[in-house]
Design an enzyme around this catalytic site. Structure first.
Site, PDB file in Angstrom:
ATOM      1  N   CYS A   2      -8.314   8.670  -3.514  1.00 22.11           N
ATOM      2  CA  CYS A   2      -8.761   9.945  -4.083  1.00 22.11           C
ATOM      3  C   CYS A   2     -10.256   9.902  -4.378  1.00 22.11           C
ATOM      4  O   CYS A   2     -10.770   8.910  -4.878  1.00 22.11           O
ATOM      5  CB  CYS A   2      -8.030  10.343  -5.361  1.00 22.11           C
ATOM      6  SG  CYS A   2      -6.273  10.574  -5.155  1.00 22.11           S
ATOM      7  N   ARG A  27     -11.873   7.896   1.067  1.00 21.53           N
ATOM      8  CA  ARG A  27     -11.045   7.488  -0.068  1.00 21.53           C
ATOM      9  C   ARG A  27      -9.663   8.119  -0.035  1.00 21.53           C
ATOM     10  O   ARG A  27      -8.775   7.717  -0.800  1.00 21.53           O
ATOM     11  CB  ARG A  27     -11.723   7.879  -1.381  1.00 21.53           C
ATOM     12  CG  ARG A  27     -13.047   7.209  -1.607  1.00 21.53           C
ATOM     13  CD  ARG A  27     -13.659   7.691  -2.893  1.00 21.53           C
ATOM     14  NE  ARG A  27     -12.940   7.201  -4.043  1.00 21.53           N
ATOM     15  CZ  ARG A  27     -13.208   6.075  -4.676  1.00 21.53           C
ATOM     16  NH1 ARG A  27     -14.204   5.333  -4.272  1.00 21.53           N
ATOM     17  NH2 ARG A  27     -12.509   5.687  -5.713  1.00 21.53           N
ATOM     18  N   TRP A  75      -5.335  11.044  -1.883  1.00 19.00           N
ATOM     19  CA  TRP A  75      -4.473  10.035  -1.249  1.00 19.00           C
ATOM     20  C   TRP A  75      -3.214  10.008  -2.111  1.00 19.00           C
ATOM     21  O   TRP A  75      -3.235   9.553  -3.255  1.00 19.00           O
ATOM     22  CB  TRP A  75      -5.161   8.677  -1.234  1.00 19.00           C
ATOM     23  CG  TRP A  75      -4.414   7.616  -0.502  1.00 19.00           C
ATOM     24  CD1 TRP A  75      -4.493   7.330   0.835  1.00 19.00           C
ATOM     25  CD2 TRP A  75      -3.481   6.676  -1.047  1.00 19.00           C
ATOM     26  NE1 TRP A  75      -3.668   6.273   1.143  1.00 19.00           N
ATOM     27  CE2 TRP A  75      -3.037   5.854   0.008  1.00 19.00           C
ATOM     28  CE3 TRP A  75      -2.957   6.455  -2.324  1.00 19.00           C
ATOM     29  CZ2 TRP A  75      -2.107   4.825  -0.163  1.00 19.00           C
ATOM     30  CZ3 TRP A  75      -2.036   5.439  -2.508  1.00 19.00           C
ATOM     31  CH2 TRP A  75      -1.620   4.637  -1.429  1.00 19.00           C
ATOM     32  N   ASN A 101      -8.253  10.954 -10.292  1.00 19.92           N
ATOM     33  CA  ASN A 101      -8.055   9.793  -9.418  1.00 19.92           C
ATOM     34  C   ASN A 101      -7.420   8.710 -10.272  1.00 19.92           C
ATOM     35  O   ASN A 101      -7.958   8.372 -11.326  1.00 19.92           O
ATOM     36  CB  ASN A 101      -9.416   9.329  -8.870  1.00 19.92           C
ATOM     37  CG  ASN A 101      -9.327   7.980  -8.179  1.00 19.92           C
ATOM     38  OD1 ASN A 101      -8.277   7.600  -7.667  1.00 19.92           O
ATOM     39  ND2 ASN A 101     -10.430   7.255  -8.170  1.00 19.92           N
ATOM     40  N   GLY A 102      -6.282   8.180  -9.826  1.00 21.03           N
ATOM     41  CA  GLY A 102      -5.596   7.137 -10.595  1.00 21.03           C
ATOM     42  C   GLY A 102      -4.112   7.433 -10.692  1.00 21.03           C
ATOM     43  O   GLY A 102      -3.588   8.248  -9.918  1.00 21.03           O
ATOM     44  N   GLU A 488      -7.131 -11.723  10.216  1.00 22.59           N
ATOM     45  CA  GLU A 488      -8.004 -10.555  10.078  1.00 22.59           C
ATOM     46  C   GLU A 488      -7.978  -9.700  11.359  1.00 22.59           C
ATOM     47  O   GLU A 488      -7.946  -8.475  11.292  1.00 22.59           O
ATOM     48  CB  GLU A 488      -9.432 -11.030   9.743  1.00 22.59           C
ATOM     49  CG  GLU A 488     -10.508  -9.971   9.676  1.00 22.59           C
ATOM     50  CD  GLU A 488     -10.287  -8.903   8.605  1.00 22.59           C
ATOM     51  OE1 GLU A 488      -9.355  -9.019   7.801  1.00 22.59           O
ATOM     52  OE2 GLU A 488     -11.038  -7.914   8.630  1.00 22.59           O
ATOM     53  N   LYS A 492      -6.778  -5.778  11.545  1.00 21.44           N
ATOM     54  CA  LYS A 492      -7.604  -4.698  12.103  1.00 21.44           C
ATOM     55  C   LYS A 492      -6.776  -3.880  13.094  1.00 21.44           C
ATOM     56  O   LYS A 492      -6.800  -2.659  13.066  1.00 21.44           O
ATOM     57  CB  LYS A 492      -8.853  -5.233  12.831  1.00 21.44           C
ATOM     58  CG  LYS A 492      -9.942  -5.859  12.016  1.00 21.44           C
ATOM     59  CD  LYS A 492     -10.708  -4.904  11.141  1.00 21.44           C
ATOM     60  CE  LYS A 492     -10.016  -4.730   9.814  1.00 21.44           C
ATOM     61  NZ  LYS A 492     -10.479  -5.471   8.698  1.00 21.44           N
ATOM     62  N   GLU A 495      -4.030  -1.731  11.320  1.00 19.57           N
ATOM     63  CA  GLU A 495      -4.398  -0.589  10.488  1.00 19.57           C
ATOM     64  C   GLU A 495      -4.992   0.574  11.273  1.00 19.57           C
ATOM     65  O   GLU A 495      -4.836   1.717  10.847  1.00 19.57           O
ATOM     66  CB  GLU A 495      -5.269  -0.980   9.298  1.00 19.57           C
ATOM     67  CG  GLU A 495      -6.598  -1.594   9.573  1.00 19.57           C
ATOM     68  CD  GLU A 495      -7.319  -1.981   8.259  1.00 19.57           C
ATOM     69  OE1 GLU A 495      -8.179  -2.843   8.322  1.00 19.57           O
ATOM     70  OE2 GLU A 495      -7.030  -1.421   7.189  1.00 19.57           O
ATOM     71  N   HIS A 511       7.329 -23.115  15.721  1.00 23.00           N
ATOM     72  CA  HIS A 511       8.327 -23.144  14.653  1.00 23.00           C
ATOM     73  C   HIS A 511       8.950 -21.767  14.448  1.00 23.00           C
ATOM     74  O   HIS A 511       9.547 -21.505  13.411  1.00 23.00           O
ATOM     75  CB  HIS A 511       7.686 -23.648  13.351  1.00 23.00           C
ATOM     76  CG  HIS A 511       7.128 -25.032  13.488  1.00 23.00           C
ATOM     77  ND1 HIS A 511       7.939 -26.152  13.570  1.00 23.00           N
ATOM     78  CD2 HIS A 511       5.855 -25.471  13.608  1.00 23.00           C
ATOM     79  CE1 HIS A 511       7.165 -27.231  13.717  1.00 23.00           C
ATOM     80  NE2 HIS A 511       5.902 -26.835  13.753  1.00 23.00           N
ATOM     81  N   LYS A 610      -9.730   3.803   1.607  1.00 18.59           N
ATOM     82  CA  LYS A 610     -10.696   2.715   1.604  1.00 18.59           C
ATOM     83  C   LYS A 610     -10.637   1.893   0.325  1.00 18.59           C
ATOM     84  O   LYS A 610     -10.715   0.678   0.351  1.00 18.59           O
ATOM     85  CB  LYS A 610     -12.090   3.327   1.759  1.00 18.59           C
ATOM     86  CG  LYS A 610     -13.225   2.324   1.763  1.00 18.59           C
ATOM     87  CD  LYS A 610     -13.284   1.609   3.076  1.00 18.59           C
ATOM     88  CE  LYS A 610     -14.360   0.560   3.125  1.00 18.59           C
ATOM     89  NZ  LYS A 610     -14.101  -0.414   4.191  1.00 18.59           N
TER      90      LYS A 610
HETATM   91  O1  M6R Z   1     -12.473  -3.246  -1.616  1.00 20.04           O
HETATM   92  P1  M6R Z   1     -11.651  -4.488  -1.422  1.00 20.04           P
HETATM   93  O2  M6R Z   1     -12.349  -5.511  -0.620  1.00 20.04           O
HETATM   94  O3  M6R Z   1     -11.164  -5.047  -2.723  1.00 20.04           O
HETATM   95  O4  M6R Z   1     -10.396  -3.994  -0.622  1.00 20.04           O
HETATM   96  C1  M6R Z   1      -9.346  -4.860  -0.307  1.00 20.04           C
HETATM   97  C2  M6R Z   1      -8.456  -4.280   0.757  1.00 20.04           C
HETATM   98  O5  M6R Z   1      -7.898  -3.080   0.330  1.00 20.04           O
HETATM   99  C3  M6R Z   1      -9.211  -4.044   2.063  1.00 20.04           C
HETATM  100  O6  M6R Z   1      -9.819  -5.203   2.521  1.00 20.04           O
HETATM  101  C4  M6R Z   1      -8.255  -3.524   3.149  1.00 20.04           C
HETATM  102  O7  M6R Z   1      -7.341  -4.508   3.496  1.00 20.04           O
HETATM  103  C5  M6R Z   1      -9.055  -3.042   4.366  1.00 20.04           C
HETATM  104  N1  M6R Z   1      -8.598  -1.755   4.784  1.00 20.04           N
HETATM  105  C6  M6R Z   1      -8.939  -3.950   5.530  1.00 20.04           C
HETATM  106  O8  M6R Z   1      -9.634  -3.486   6.640  1.00 20.04           O
END
Ligand code: M6R
Length: 615
Positions: A2, A27, A75, A101-102, A488, A492, A495, A511, A610
């Site tokens: 949000c 956001r 969101w 927001n929250g 990682e 990527k 997501e 395994h 984000k």
């Molecule tokens: O702002 P932060 O680094 O604390 O966020 C952590 C995760 O939410 C963030 O890295 C998320 O996994 C990303 N979308 C990954 O690309």
């Protein structure tokens, strides 16, 4: 999670609000809305399901006049994405409009109480209870809005950043924060801007106040900013200067922020090291280490906490601290750590890693560590965010605003800071020789140039990407420093392209996951030349023997893997511990191009936001 925007001043509010929402759309983007007090003192509220562009289209034939307004991009947590559940929410009489927001954790209890008193709710959100409660308190106790907000917030459990408009006081915005970020911009003409982060404010003013938890601010054009707490004690906020440039907030000719941010990485890492590595390239100076040398150098143990990509950076940090500094390290998901009753010693150093500096779980982990007496060190990107303010000290990664939801440059910035920190502590603890220290510092400074080389794989990867769009599952394999990079890479892809992907330590494949391999399964293997190179070749052979399709990331000039892999992507050589900085580039590009081939909205992947400011 949000985004909030607000404006009060002498300019038309609507364009400022819409532009602000566009800047904050990363956001949340399932619905958006705004409230304006018109020149006739009408309180007009417009809401639409979907993106900010949908709200704009909806407003095209409405009365959008007014110099005071608040706006929100959502969101969803409570209640599906819909125009009814979009913010702002009205009070029962229609006098107040509120954005939030929250999460209000006790909303059901409050809602039940208000419902028994005859208040009808229109939405399925937790937010609506706030506006109804404030108005109920205001009317039943004959209070001014500020007083009613203070009484109401005493009853609320949860996290909030809120902004409220009152039709009867068209010259005022009241806003408040508790565990969700809120920034007030101070215009030179007596106007005020309000936002969840500084990005919507940057083009109007560089003077901002980051509200603290418990602050309630009263914004009135031409007046000084008035901040109190819920007990009406006046607060004295510090005015800070923001250094975000407009260019950092625009796509700069790239189709997506993610691609721009991938290509920015060499420059970002130079910025990250600037002023920290000297011109002779033989000394790293981190002021946080100078200020707290004893605490850091004598750490009995390091615990790294973070979420998502930041957690992956932490896994690389573990290997750096253990191998270079000989300090034992544990890496924890902040969301698990906070509820696990972990053993934390006063001589532990807890390192919290976060791009946004606002991740709710990471903040809670910091709080727990502080209560246990540990020294808490932050590694953050967003300047002035909650994490840098709640840690004992720390280091900014200085990679500039990251807007693409999929984290890219923040990851390599985090790994660079962890590398500088580990080298500094290793040097102080004499766990590496002076010679090795200097050799590694020189190599670290060469990474940006080598990254530029690595970015030249973009065209090759763009050509390869269509081959993988059919895939339902992908496997990413790596070992040692490259195992977290495999995780990682898989994150990527998941997501932004919605292809299921797993990252695995290459040797663990036999395994279990090897059962998944067939000719339909793309396997991305990180096989750069390091001490496990021969072992990884054996792992590639195991995949090949089962019909798997291997794309290998190799060190340039590698001839052996070229013979056995279906595709190879060549990368510049570097020290083993810095390979994650090199290998991340093609994995980010792969995810990006596969998602683009699949027609996905790379910067706004479904269901994600984000900055995860709720649990
Ligand atoms: O702002 P932060 O680094 O604390 O966020 C952590 C995760 O939410 C963030 O890295 C998320 O996994 C990303 N979308 C990954 O690309």
């Amino acid at each position: 999670m949000c985004g909030i925007v607000g404006y009060i001043g002498r300019k038309e509010a609507y364009p400022i609000l819409i532009k602000g929402l566009q800047r904050l759309e990363y956001r949340g983007y399932d619905s958006a809305g705004l409230a304006l007090i018109s020149e006739q003192s009408q309180l007009n509220v417009y809401k639409a399901k979907g993106k900010v562009a949908d709200l704009e289209a909806y407003c095209s034939e409405k009365d959008i006049s007014g110099y005071v307004g608040i706006a929100h991009t959502r969101w969803a947590t409570h209640g599906e994405p819909s125009s009814v559940n979009a913010h702002p929410h009205f009070s029962a009489s229609g006098r107040l409009a509120l954005i939030h927001n929250g999460i209000i954790e006790n909303y059901q209890t409050l809602k039940d109480k208000l419902s028994k008193r005859g208040i009808a709710f229109r939405s399925a959100t937790d937010t609506e209870v706030l506006v109804q409660l404030i108005e109920y308190i205001m009317i039943s106790n004959n209070l001014e809005l500020l007083e009613a907000v203070q009484v109401a917030l005493h009853q609320v459990i949860g996290a909030y950043a809120i902004a409220i408009l009152d039709r009867n006081h068209p010259d005022t915005i009241i806003c408040a924060r508790q565990s969700s970020p809120l920034v007030v911009g101070l215009g030179s003409d007596g106007s005020f801007y309000l936002a969840s982060d500084a990005s919507p404010i940057a083009e109007y003013t560089d003077q901002v106040v980051y509200l603290n938890d418990g602050d309630i601010a009263v914004l009135q054009e031409g007046e000084t900013l008035h901040v109190v707490n819920i007990d009406n004690v006046t607060q004295h906020p510090k005015v800070k200067q923001i250094d975000v440039t407009l260019g950092q907030l625009e796509k700069g000719g790239y189709p997506y922020f993610m691609l721009k941010e991938i290509f920015e990485q060499p420059g970002c890492l130079r910025d990250c090291m600037r002023g920290r590595i000297n011109a002779d390239r033989d000394k790293i100076t981190l002021s946080a280490v100078i200020d707290f040398r004893e605490k850091l150098v004598s750490a009995r143990r390091i615990i790294i906490v973070g979420c998502g990509t930041s957690w992956h950076a932490g896994l690389i940090g573990k290997q750096l601290f253990e191998s270079l500094c000989r300090i034992p390290v544990e890496v924890e998901y902040a969301s698990e750590f906070r509820y696990r009753e972990p053993v934390i010693f006063p001589d532990d150093v807890v390192i919290a890693i976060s791009q946004s500096g606002e991740t709710a779980d990471t903040l809670a982990a910091i709080e727990l560590a502080r209560k246990s007496g540990a020294f808490v060190f932050g590694i953050c990107n967003a300047i002035g965010a909650s994490i840098p303010r709640q840690t004992s000290t720390g280091v900014y990664i200085h990679v500039g605003p990251e807007i693409g939801v999929a984290s890219t440059k923040a990851f390599t910035g985090q790994v660079t800071v962890l590398s500088m920190l580990a080298l500094t502590l290793a040097n102080e603890r004499h766990t590496i020789s002076e010679e090795m220290y200097k050799e590694m510092v020189v190599e670290l400074t060469q990474i940006p140039d080598k990254m530029e080389q690595a970015l030249k794989t973009n065209e090759q990867i763009e050509r390869l990407a269509p081959i993988f769009t059919y895939a339902k599952n992908c496997l990413y394999l790596g070992r040692g420093y490259n195992y977290p990079v495999a995780l990682e890479g898989a994150l990527k892809l998941k997501e932004i392209s919605y292809i299921h992907a797993e990252g695995y330590p290459a040797a663990e494949m036999k395994h279990g996951p090897i059962a998944l391999i067939d000719s339909e399964m793309p396997v991305f293997v990180i096989a750069t030349r390091d001490k496990l190179y021969e072992k990884v070749i054996s792992n590639i052979q195991e995949v090949r023997a089962r019909g798997g399709r291997v794309t290998a990331l190799v060190t340039e000039g590698d001839e052996r893997i070229t013979q056995i892999a279906d595709h190879v992507i060549e990368l510049p050589d570097t020290l083993e511990c810095f390979q994650p900085l090199m290998v991340s580039i093609p994995l980010q590009l792969l995810a990006y191009h596969i998602a683009v081939c699949k027609g996905k909205d790379v910067d706004r992947p479904r269901n994600l936001a984000k900055s995860v400011t709720v649990e």
